[in-house]
Design a protein around this motif. Structure first.
Motif: not given
Ligand SMILES: Nc1ncnc2c1ncn2[C@@H]1O[C@H](COP(=O)(O)OP(=O)(O)OP(=O)(O)O)[C@@H](O)[C@H]1O
Ligand SMILES: [Mg+2]
Length: 608
Positions: A375, A381, A401, A403-405, A410, A416, A447, A528
């Motif tokens: 981001y 990420i 949590s 990890a970027g899933k 997105r 993006y 989610q 999720e």
């Molecule tokens: N819009 C954003 N701007 C900056 N950083 C972001 C943004 N969205 C997410 N992040 C960061 O990117 C990383 C990955 O986010 P992501 O939502 O993909 O996690 P996830 O694997 O889906 O986690 P979870 O299991 O908690 O849903 C996180 O550390 C989060 O803080």
């Protein structure tokens, strides 16, 4: 509670030239290409405006002739005097009426132009805000955005009204009157009037600028007092717990005292402005009248001339009274409009290529090729993600949590663009196809599902534009929410509240599943999707989800591993890279990260 605007956001003088730029940007909306009816109306309105002003400026002539005729003087044209005093007085009345009649006609003719322009502008801005990137939306407060649009449109409306119906006509009138004074009397009258008005405008603008600062101070004090009051009332319980009513009242009173001082300054400065304006105008009026009186005494002018000069002076001074307010408001309107046009010019981060074709989904193969994404540049990420989900196959993504899933989802939806690598669907890079077609091909159950503040039925039907009520019910049944909805007193017409807050997390999630089922896309992304449900409901929905997954490409993100054990391939995402991949059995055999997560969750289930 009063919602305070950021009062007194007035530009510095140098910004005023950008005001003209702002005004110029409205013109295309008032003179739109290919919409001749608008142009016709604008022209007719302008003709009405001119006519009404010509009549307004001519009216005092009739007045003068009537007075001359009564006083037995021959200062007016003989054909006018021939009508007689009574006839002239009636003509005077008719002229006044016509003046107002043309003014009103102008308003009526122009109203549609103005309203249409406002509507076009609001729509254009609204569409543009939807085009702006996710990044932009996340960083700006939505309330702030709609306030910008609201204030900008109001600013345009104000500017149109005052420029076209107040300042513009006034300028035209002043111009005509100046010419008449010059032609009918002599250059000294013109000099006196122009001098008076010049000084008057200078004085008004200067004092208004000074007052703007005072008003800003007043608004700031007001905001401060308001915030203290709101904060105190929100903390009602805390105030009681600590018996701090008196303390709170004192704090509030202090803030109000500041407001009182500033408000008094505002009132005093207004009095100063008003008196100064009156002084200047009366001075000018008296000078011109004295000149006329001397002219009458010396026999150069008639009594009628004297009356006419007076009539013109009154005609000029009335609208000038509002000049200070109008000036201040126009400056504010220009600031608001500038903000809105700034928003309109904010480039969209993700745009379709000019030659973008529609995505042609043949099977729904999704391929991630060495994807790098963050981001922010400083914090990557995803670091080189390579993945292929074959057409009709299923992939599960698990991992800690953060990890970027969800980020993967997105990127697929192209909220993006990737920094490096490519994301392809059936061999087509998502950056080369239209966003519309891409969005049509992918169904997402996010989610956290957010709902529109409308009925449950509306929210489910949102999945497809032409969904019938029967379709909605079918989807609701598949998402195991139909029975719940039927048990509500108002059934599908139940309001879900803002963002769906009147529903429980699990209910919201099922509404989200139902509307994606209704959309019926070839590629499905479940982030999720069932995390908020109890195990029994989850396994029920799981059945309909896997049924729905038949013949589609499905990507599932899950914490609860039991829900993904059937997937064709499972990947563990850690630290932006795939750390393990394989089927459920393969991953267990690996005795790595997945296996330990599995054991942990099994132990939890057994313990629970
Ligand atoms: N819009 C954003 N701007 C900056 N950083 C972001 C943004 N969205 C997410 N992040 C960061 O990117 C990383 C990955 O986010 P992501 O939502 O993909 O996690 P996830 O694997 O889906 O986690 P979870 O299991 O908690 O849903 C996180 O550390 C989060 O803080
Ligand atoms: Mg997530």
């Amino acid at each position: 509670m009063r919602q305070l605007s950021l009062g007194g956001e007035v530009p510095d003088s140098e910004n005023l030239s950008s005001g003209w730029l702002t005004i110029r940007r409205v013109i295309p909306y008032l003179w739109p290409d290919g919409q001749n009816w608008v142009k016709k109306r604008v022209v007719v309105a302008m003709i009405m405006l001119l006519l009404s002003k010509v009549i307004a400026v001519g009216t005092p002539f009739l007045y003068k002739a009537a007075v001359d005729s009564l006083a037995g003087e021959s200062g007016s044209a003989t054909w006018l005097l021939a009508i007689g005093a009574v006839g002239l007085t009636v003509a005077y009345g008719v002229a006044r009426l016509m003046n107002i009649g043309f003014q009103q006609l102008r308003d009526v003719v122009f109203a549609r132009v103005g309203q249409r322009a406002l509507r076009m502008l609001a729509l254009r801005t609204f569409e543009h805000i939807h085009e702006l990137s996710m990044r932009y939306h996340i960083t700006r407060k939505t309330g702030g955005l709609s306030r910008i649009v609201e204030r900008g449109v109001k600013g345009v409306e104000f500017l149109l009204r005052f420029l076209l119906f107040s300042i513009g006509p006034l300028a035209i009138e002043l111009f005509f009157i100046a010419i008449i004074l010059w032609l009918v009397f002599d250059i000294w009258y013109l000099a006196a009037v122009v001098g008076t008005i010049g000084i008057y405008i200078w004085f008004t603008f200067k004092v208004t600028e000074w007052r703007v600062k005072i008003r800003k101070e007043m608004n700031d004090q007001d905001t401060d007092a308001n915030q203290k009051a709101i904060d105190s009332l929100l903390n009602f319980e805390t105030v009681k717990y600590f018996g701090a009513e008196a303390r709170e009242a004192k704090r509030y009173d202090n803030a109000m005292a500041g407001y009182e001082v500033a408000a008094l300054k505002t009132a005093y400065s207004l009095a100063f402005l008003n008196f100064g304006q009156a002084f200047l105008i009366t001075g000018g009026l008296v000078i011109v009248m004295v000149m006329a009186a001397m002219g009458v005494e010396s026999g150069k002018l008639t009594v009628g001339d004297f009356v006419m000069v007076n009539a013109y002076m009154i005609q000029i001074t009335l609208p000038l009274n509002f000049l200070g307010t109008v000036y201040r408001e126009i400056r504010q309107a220009l600031v608001d409009m500038g903000e809105m046009f700034g928003l309109l010019e904010q480039p969209a981060e993700v745009t379709d290529k000019p030659d973008a074709a529609a995505l042609d989904v043949t099977g729904g193969e999704v391929r991630f090729e060495n994807i790098h994404f963050g981001y922010h540049d400083e914090r990557p990420i995803l670091k080189g993600l390579d993945l292929t989900v074959p057409a009709g196959g299923s992939l599960a993504i698990v991992g800690p949590s953060g990890a970027g899933k969800s980020t993967i989802g997105r990127l697929m939806f192209r909220f993006y663009d990737v920094n490096e690598g490519a994301l392809k669907i059936d061999g087509q890079d998502v950056r080369d196809v239209t966003q519309k077609s891409l969005h049509d091909a992918i169904g997402v159950v996010p989610q956290d599902t957010v709902l529109f503040n409308d009925t449950v039925g509306y929210n489910i039907a949102y999945g497809r534009d032409d969904a019938t009520h029967a379709d909605v019910i079918e989807a609701a049944k598949a998402a195991k929410i139909h029975d719940f909805i039927s048990s509500l007193p108002e059934g599908y017409d139940t309001q879900v509240g803002e963002r769906g807050l009147k529903l429980s997390g699990g209910e919201k999630q099922r509404v989200g599943i139902a509307r994606t089922l209704l959309k019926n896309p070839p590629i499905l992304l479940l982030d999720e999707a069932t995390s908020a449900l109890d195990t029994e409901t989850e396994s029920n929905i799981q059945a309909s989800l896997s049924e729905m997954g038949q013949g589609r490409t499905v990507i599932t993100i899950a914490h609860r591993l039991s829900t993904v054990s059937e997937a064709d391939e499972i990947i563990v995402l850690e630290g932006g890279v795939v750390s393990e991949r394989g089927t459920h059995d393969e991953l267990l055999a690996l005795s790595g990260r997945y296996a330990s997560m599995w054991d942990l969750q099994r132990a939890e289930v057994e313990a629970g």
